[in-house]
Design a protein around this motif. Sequence first.
Motif, mmCIF file in Angstrom:
data_model
loop_
_atom_site.group_PDB
_atom_site.id
_atom_site.type_symbol
_atom_site.label_atom_id
_atom_site.label_comp_id
_atom_site.label_asym_id
_atom_site.label_seq_id
_atom_site.Cartn_x
_atom_site.Cartn_y
_atom_site.Cartn_z
ATOM 1 N N VAL A 138 0.848 -1.195 0.000
ATOM 2 C CA VAL A 138 0.000 0.000 0.000
ATOM 3 C C VAL A 138 0.886 1.248 0.000
ATOM 4 N N ILE A 139 1.907 1.249 0.856
ATOM 5 C CA ILE A 139 2.779 2.431 0.944
ATOM 6 C C ILE A 139 3.479 2.660 -0.395
ATOM 7 N N GLN A 140 3.968 1.571 -0.978
ATOM 8 C CA GLN A 140 4.656 1.721 -2.268
ATOM 9 C C GLN A 140 3.696 2.267 -3.333
ATOM 10 N N VAL A 148 5.379 7.826 5.981
ATOM 11 C CA VAL A 148 5.462 6.367 5.954
ATOM 12 C C VAL A 148 6.783 5.857 5.362
ATOM 13 N N ASP A 149 7.710 6.779 5.075
ATOM 14 C CA ASP A 149 8.969 6.335 4.465
ATOM 15 C C ASP A 149 9.772 5.449 5.415
ATOM 16 N N LEU A 155 9.566 -2.209 7.238
ATOM 17 C CA LEU A 155 8.758 -3.375 6.839
ATOM 18 C C LEU A 155 9.512 -4.265 5.855
ATOM 19 N N THR A 156 10.420 -3.644 5.107
ATOM 20 C CA THR A 156 11.079 -4.378 4.015
ATOM 21 C C THR A 156 12.563 -4.643 4.269
ATOM 22 N N THR A 157 12.993 -4.446 5.520
ATOM 23 C CA THR A 157 14.416 -4.642 5.816
ATOM 24 C C THR A 157 14.741 -6.108 6.113
ATOM 25 N N ARG A 158 16.018 -6.438 5.976
ATOM 26 C CA ARG A 158 16.499 -7.760 6.416
ATOM 27 C C ARG A 158 17.189 -7.676 7.776
ATOM 28 N N GLU A 364 4.264 -5.883 -11.043
ATOM 29 C CA GLU A 364 5.136 -4.996 -10.263
ATOM 30 C C GLU A 364 6.410 -4.615 -11.017
ATOM 31 N N SER A 365 6.798 -5.464 -11.972
ATOM 32 C CA SER A 365 8.021 -5.147 -12.725
ATOM 33 C C SER A 365 7.707 -4.394 -14.003
ATOM 34 N N GLY A 366 6.442 -4.081 -14.206
ATOM 35 C CA GLY A 366 6.064 -3.285 -15.377
ATOM 36 C C GLY A 366 6.086 -4.066 -16.669
ATOM 37 N N VAL A 367 6.080 -5.405 -16.591
ATOM 38 C CA VAL A 367 6.107 -6.173 -17.851
ATOM 39 C C VAL A 367 4.765 -6.852 -18.129
ATOM 40 N N ALA A 368 3.778 -6.594 -17.280
ATOM 41 C CA ALA A 368 2.473 -7.245 -17.478
ATOM 42 C C ALA A 368 1.726 -6.587 -18.624
#
Length: 502
Positions: A138-140, A148-149, A155-158, A364-368
């Motif tokens: 949602v944030i993206q 929300v940065d 949320l996406t860290t390792r 999400e990769s823009g190839v759809a």
Amino acid sequence: IGSFFQETPVLKNPFLEDALLRGYLRRHLPQGAVLSDLCAFGERVAIEVDKWGRECEVNPPRLVHFDPWGRRVDHIVTSPAWKRMKDLSAQEGLVAIGYERSFGEWSRVYQMSKLYIFSPSAGLYTCPLAMTDGAAKVIQSIGVSWPVDEAFSRLTTRQSERFWTSGQWMTERQGGSDVATGTETVAVSQTDGSYKLHGFKWFTSATDADMTLTLARVQDRTGATTPGSRGLSLFYAEVSRDEDGRLKGIEVQRLKDKLGTRQVPTAELLLDGLPAHRISEEGRGVPCIANMLTITRIHNSISAAAAMRRVVQLARDYATRRTAFGKLLRDHPLHMQTLARMEVETHGAFLLSMDVCRLLGQEESGVATQLDTHLLRLLTPVVKLYTGKQAVAVVSEGLESFGGQGYIEDTGLPGLLRDAQVLSIWEGTTNVLSLDVLRCVARTSGMVLHAYFTHVKSLLAGVSSVSTLAPAVKAVDGALSQLQMFVQEAATREPGYLDLAA
Ligand code: MFK
Ligand code: FAD
């Protein structure tokens, strides 16, 4: 009492044991790094993580309302294993992989393959991970910027010490399916542009999360709100404590006493001035949180397929150890036919779910293509509703294949069935999702169905030997007949709901 004891079914590396998963990945994502990561993770799951999952079940969360001196603390105490699951999830990139996109359009397939291996051993930690992934999405989709940065990066860290999980607080007492009329929570604007939320959230899972996304109605100067879907906005709130240790703006009324998912704290929350930021346009809360629903529904489908896979894997192993009527179960054709039927269902669920992950990655990769986008929109609710139901049936059959032992609590098997039962309820019940299918058919003037039939045709055109793709074809057939049935039923019962001519 004699010296005979039944042999325990053994959980082996779920990646190495899964020829279908390995074959699928070799075809689509043959990179050595992915396969070796999944193999190492599978080993870790079998040797280490599975025990933690069991610990989460036998040591469920509890709520401590007051400290010893009578101060209200509302502390949700979770097991050490639950906390280890959080660290592991960050380190293994169980959310991060989907956002790092190191494998381009196949990154989602990689991420979901890892979750598929993890899920049945995860002690339901897949629940907070699904919502965390949904919140990041949602944030993206709205643009990663203040406020929300920081949340997005956590949320996406390792890095386990920075990793956050998110809640998804939608359901209120008046309605979980019908959030548009059921939501009473109001948002009162503050002079600094932020809001305070007041209301009651009836189901909030993994309530030990660090943040949440939630829906509320913005009050105007007179205190009035707009009813229905158009009155709902989406809010971001952090779950934090003040200097006295009290939750800021939240009281945990109680934890739910549930049939399954006992590993997960699911609470009723009173929001009493919860500080929050509006992150959607006013009145666009539902379409904005729809991105979260897409992600969590895909996670749900993966968990459903994974539950089926696990019970089949254990049942197959057991069939090589248990003797009845003078021979091993694997030498009884009737027993093997039962296992084979479960296997076919599992194949179908896996292939259909992975196909949706593939489409998500492409989008999400823009190839759809536009066709792919339609297909993703259509298949997400279909796969969620279909696999949710399938999981209950297959896991139930799986328990029977262990005879009486399948019914014995500390084998861990009954928990699989209890946890499967929720898969058709949360994130949209079967009928509500079937109406979602109808809605998207109507709103795209049938384009989604055109996309579906084109896809099926292209699948069938590529079949050189029907037997190799039989499970996939069966699953597609199954989904199609379910879809037709739901469309017909819904059209009969809800004649005013849609203009089906569209
Ligand atoms: C192991 C994995 C575990 C997973 C974690 C589980 C943890 C548990 C978490 C939960 O259970 S959270 C609660 C989940 N709740 C639901 O799933 C609610 C179920 N109800 C629905 O899905 C209803 O269909 C919905 C609330 C979405 C209907 O709302 P509305 O406002 O009555 O719908 P409406 O007016 O048709 O749509 C409003 C807008 O949203 C429209 O956009 P526009 O205004 O631009 O036209 C719709 O197109 C859009 N929309 C609705 N559903 C959508 C969607 N867009 C994309 N995808 C969808 N699915
Ligand atoms: P209702 O909406 O009252 O539905 C009751 C029945 O009516 C269902 O069978 C439904 O299919 C049917 N129905 C409803 N509308 C229609 C219609 N238009 N046509 C035909 N049939 C219809 N929610 C959250 O927001 N966050 C959470 O973290 C969360 N965690 C949960 C954890 C667990 C363990 C459970 C069980 C639920 C959780 N939920 C959560 C709530 C869950 O999402 C809702 O229970 C679910 O969406 C259904 O809503 P409801 O309970 O209000 O049922």
